[in-house]
Design an enzyme around this catalytic site. Structure first.
Site, PDB file in Angstrom:
ATOM      1  N   GLU A 175      -5.931  -7.503  -1.182  1.00 30.18           N
ATOM      2  CA  GLU A 175      -6.312  -7.438   0.241  1.00 30.18           C
ATOM      3  C   GLU A 175      -7.634  -6.706   0.368  1.00 30.18           C
ATOM      4  O   GLU A 175      -7.854  -5.686  -0.287  1.00 30.18           O
ATOM      5  CB  GLU A 175      -5.232  -6.686   1.037  1.00 30.18           C
TER       6      GLU A 175
ATOM      7  N   GLU B  49       0.825  -1.214   0.000  1.00 30.47           N
ATOM      8  CA  GLU B  49       0.000   0.000   0.000  1.00 30.47           C
ATOM      9  C   GLU B  49       0.855   1.258   0.000  1.00 30.47           C
ATOM     10  O   GLU B  49       1.109   1.844   1.054  1.00 30.47           O
ATOM     11  CB  GLU B  49      -0.944   0.004   1.216  1.00 30.47           C
TER      12      GLU B  49
END
Ligand code: IDC
Length: 474
Positions: free
Chosen positions: A392, A300
């Protein structure tokens, strides 16, 4: 009455016993230990140094304690710091002895060891290995039985009569906006992500992975290797080794393994560029021949531009492709892999300036209780323009805790199913937070299958992942 004749042998019985005893001799010889082993030795070299990864597979009867031996072809080669075995070297001859935890190798089981070494003139790979004195030829030697043993049919432990997800789909590739299987047909992989492997290592064992493959019928196992927060940066060799072991465990059960370089804080992937290159050089060399590996190079990114992420990707991807040219690579996107939405942007910055490499997908993450319709409409639109992979997501809020929002989760997963977007749910762990599938304490035990060990999110995800896959073969 019935016991009256005990102790008395008739002549016929004596003959039968003698014959029986004679027959036992060849029968016993037939059960002498089968031995056999296969070794895969992969070395990553640089000027004067190398890292060797060695996968030892026991093909014979189970062993309890092993010694692997080989001779370096170059007398300048030296074993330095090693892991997962005790190494000793005399001249060019090296032995690696098992440790307590990896000494038992069942038939067909593998274990991975490795070391950093040095060389002076060249670094050729050793050609011959022995395991407990037997040369590893990749086949099994059994003393020829005098009595033909009864053949027990081999049962392949798969949950699907057509094969495991990896058996059916084989080497994956990106085709258009989809993930495609070896037949060039779009597929969707559904599975679970680990929590940070630095904290929840005890949750990833044979029993839990059996449950994921067999009871949950998952196709995908994401290995979340944090880089900071006591992760990779604290011990690169150890974490590389752990990831490799988990790749093998997924492979043994026919699941795809998503290797997640879990950057989070700091959000600039460039902070970890050198670590990423070192890590991906090692795992891609070691796993190049496998069909079940997908690389996720930056979990991320946040607080950085798409241009920075793209530049990072274009430096890391060539390192992977040098070893594993056909592997699918997933690139994280701006603002916690939200395609930029959480920082006021959207997918157009990627569409207009994609990563300059083939076989690449883009990550999208969501947390169902925090991210609703506006994120879903972005994904619905982006899915027609970019190959997306939900590496995710949570059924809960973006904190990893709070309410389990099943209505929003259902809307999300229906959208992903519709576009055949693959996904991994956060997390296959027994963390106390509500995103974790298992009840706290589950990983101290040995039961992982069924719903008795699951929390609300786990019950929902297991139901959803268990539904039949659609893997076209023609
Ligand atoms: C969370 C974990 C939590 C941990 C925290 C910091 O659930 O236990 O304390 O990380 O390491 C992400 C990240 C993922 C987060 C998750 C939930 O990829 O690491 O895990 N999340 O906050 N992005 C959005 C949410």
């Amino acid at each position: 009455m019935r016991h009256q004749h005990r102790g008395r042998l008739t002549a016929g019985a004596v003959i039968a016993l003698v014959l029986g005893a004679l027959m036992l001799v060849p029968a016993m010889r037939a059960t002498a230990a089968a031995s056999g082993c296969a070794v895969t030795y992969t070395a990553n070299t640089w000027q004067g140094g190398f890292t060797a990864n060695i996968v030892i597979k026991n093909l014979g009867d189970p062993v309890n304690g092993w010694t692997l031996a080989w001779t370096f072809p170059d007398s300048g080669q030296k074993v330095g710091h090693g892991w997962s075995a005790t190494y000793s070297q005399q001249g060019s001859a090296v032995t690696a002895r098992s440790l307590d935890y990896n000494g038992s190798l069942a038939t067909g089981a593998s274990t991975t060891i490795g070391f950093n070494g040095t060389w002076t003139t060249a670094n050729p790979t050793p050609q011959t290995f022995t395991l407990n004195g037997v040369t590893c030829t990749g086949s099994v030697t059994t003393p020829t039985p005098t009595v033909t043993p009864t053949v027990t049919p081999t049962v392949t432990p798969t949950s699907n009569p057509n094969g495991t997800p990896v058996e059916i789909n084989g080497q994956l590739r990106v085709c258009g906006v989809n993930l495609c299987n070896q037949y060039g047909k779009p597929i969707q992989l559904r599975g679970m992500s680990t929590h940070g492997i630095q904290w929840f290592a005890k949750c990833y064992n044979n029993a839990s992975l059996d449950a994921l493959a067999g009871d949950w019928k998952a196709d995908l196992f994401r290995i979340a290797m944090y880089v900071q927060e006591q992760g990779y940066e604290t011990n690169p060799a150890e974490f590389t080794n752990r990831v490799n072991t988990l790749v093998d465990m997924a492979e043994a059960r026919g699941m795809y393994a998503l290797i997640d370089f879990h950057i989070l804080t700091p959000g600039d992937p460039m902070y970890n560029l050198e670590r990423a290159k070192t890590f991906f050089a090692a795992v891609s060399a070691r796993n190049a021949a496998k069909k079940n590996v997908i690389y996720e190079i930056a979990n991320e990114p946040n607080g950085v531009s798409w241009a920075t992420i793209k530049s990072y990707a274009e430096q890391v991807i060539p390192v992977i492709r040098a070893n594993d040219p056909d592997a699918v690579v997933v690139v994280g996107t701006r603002a916690w892999s939200s395609l930029g939405v959480s920082e006021g942007s959207n997918e157009s910055e990627i569409v207009n300036n994609p990563v300059n490499a083939p076989n690449v997908m883009y990550a999208f993450h969501f947390y169902a209780a925090s991210h609703g319709d506006n994120y879903r409409s972005t994904v619905a639109r982006a899915a027609t323009r970019l190959p997306l992979f939900v590496t995710e997501f949570g059924t809960v809020t973006y904190t990893g805790g709070g309410t389990v929002d099943l209505a929003s989760t259902t809307a999300w997963l229906n959208l992903l199913d519709q576009h055949k977007i693959s996904y991994a749910n956060w997390t296959f762990s027994d963390h106390e937070e509500s995103s974790a599938a298992f009840k706290a304490g589950t990983c101290n035990g040995s039961t992982y299958a069924g719903t008795g060990v699951l929390k609300e999110s786990g019950v929902y995800m297991r139901d959803r992942i268990r539904t039949p896959d659609n893997f076209p073969t023609s």
